[in-house]
Design an enzyme around this catalytic site. Structure first.
Site, PDB file in Angstrom:
ATOM      1  N   GLY A 140      -4.214   1.755 -14.138  1.00 28.81           N
ATOM      2  CA  GLY A 140      -2.891   1.705 -14.754  1.00 28.81           C
ATOM      3  C   GLY A 140      -2.118   0.525 -14.220  1.00 28.81           C
ATOM      4  N   GLY A 152       2.289   5.565 -13.046  1.00 28.37           N
ATOM      5  CA  GLY A 152       2.016   6.964 -12.756  1.00 28.37           C
ATOM      6  C   GLY A 152       0.577   7.214 -12.359  1.00 28.37           C
ATOM      7  N   HIS A 207       4.939   7.940  -1.382  1.00 27.64           N
ATOM      8  CA  HIS A 207       3.551   8.421  -1.491  1.00 27.64           C
ATOM      9  C   HIS A 207       3.271   9.501  -0.447  1.00 27.64           C
ATOM     10  CE1 HIS A 207       1.314   5.690  -4.335  1.00 27.64           C
ATOM     11  NE2 HIS A 207       2.509   5.146  -4.321  1.00 27.64           N
TER      12      HIS A 207
END
Length: 185
Positions: free
Chosen positions: A17, A22, A60
């Protein structure tokens, strides 16, 4: 969110991505039901002078379950060759950037291209041969702007080759765009 069959076999999954698409969240979701996961962070450790990077790393860390362990390393070959729980590699993009630095590709040192090829070949072989379930995250950079610099184009090209090789060796490949995952394989 699809659930991966990690208990029956050890799948290899690649999640691609763009930036902020996402992809990392999706990859984490694939492993969320696993009681233990080894999260392998390949990026640089945050420093005091890079608040934006520190914020990304903190985000994260905050969304990972406490039962997951974190390993900060570039030695993905060793991680994939060691028995253990499923592995989430986040991400191959930062791994490649750091390996290109270590191989002195940017300085044009003699033998640097061969060192880079060896490192990528070793990673692909470890990906193919691992007995652990593994989910790898990487940026899909081929759809973006053509970099204005030779080093930018070189990195884009090397990442495209790495992504293609890992995808070819994966059981499943996902592309996440605007938070929407699409299964490619």
């Amino acid at each position: 969110m699809p659930r991966l069959p990690f208990r029956r076999r050890s799948p290899r999954v690649l999640v691609l991505g763009g930036a902020r698409s996402g992809k990392s969240s999706y990859a984490e979701g694939l492993l969320m039901r696993e009681p233990r996961v080894e999260y392998v962070a390949c990026g640089l450790r945050p420093t005091e002078d890079d608040v934006e990077w520190a914020d990304r790393v903190a985000l994260h860390r905050a969304r990972r379950p406490v039962s997951w362990t974190t390993t900060e390393t570039l030695d993905l070959v060793a991680v994939l060759g060691t028995p253990g729980p499923p592995v989430l590699v986040d991400c191959l993009t930062t791994w490649l950037a750091r390996v290109m630095d270590e191989c002195e590709v940017w300085d044009g040192q003699p033998g640097s291209d061969a060192k880079l090829r060896e490192a990528v070949d070793a990673l692909v072989a470890a990906w193919v041969g691992t007995r652990r379930g593994v989910v790898g995250v990487s940026n899909e950079v081929g759809s973006g702007i053509v970099p204005a610099t030779p080093s930018g184009r070189r990195f884009r090209d090397e990442l495209g080759v790495l992504n293609a090789r890992i995808a070819a060796a994966s059981d499943r490949v996902w592309l996440v765009t605007a938070g929407l995952p699409q299964r490619l394989r």
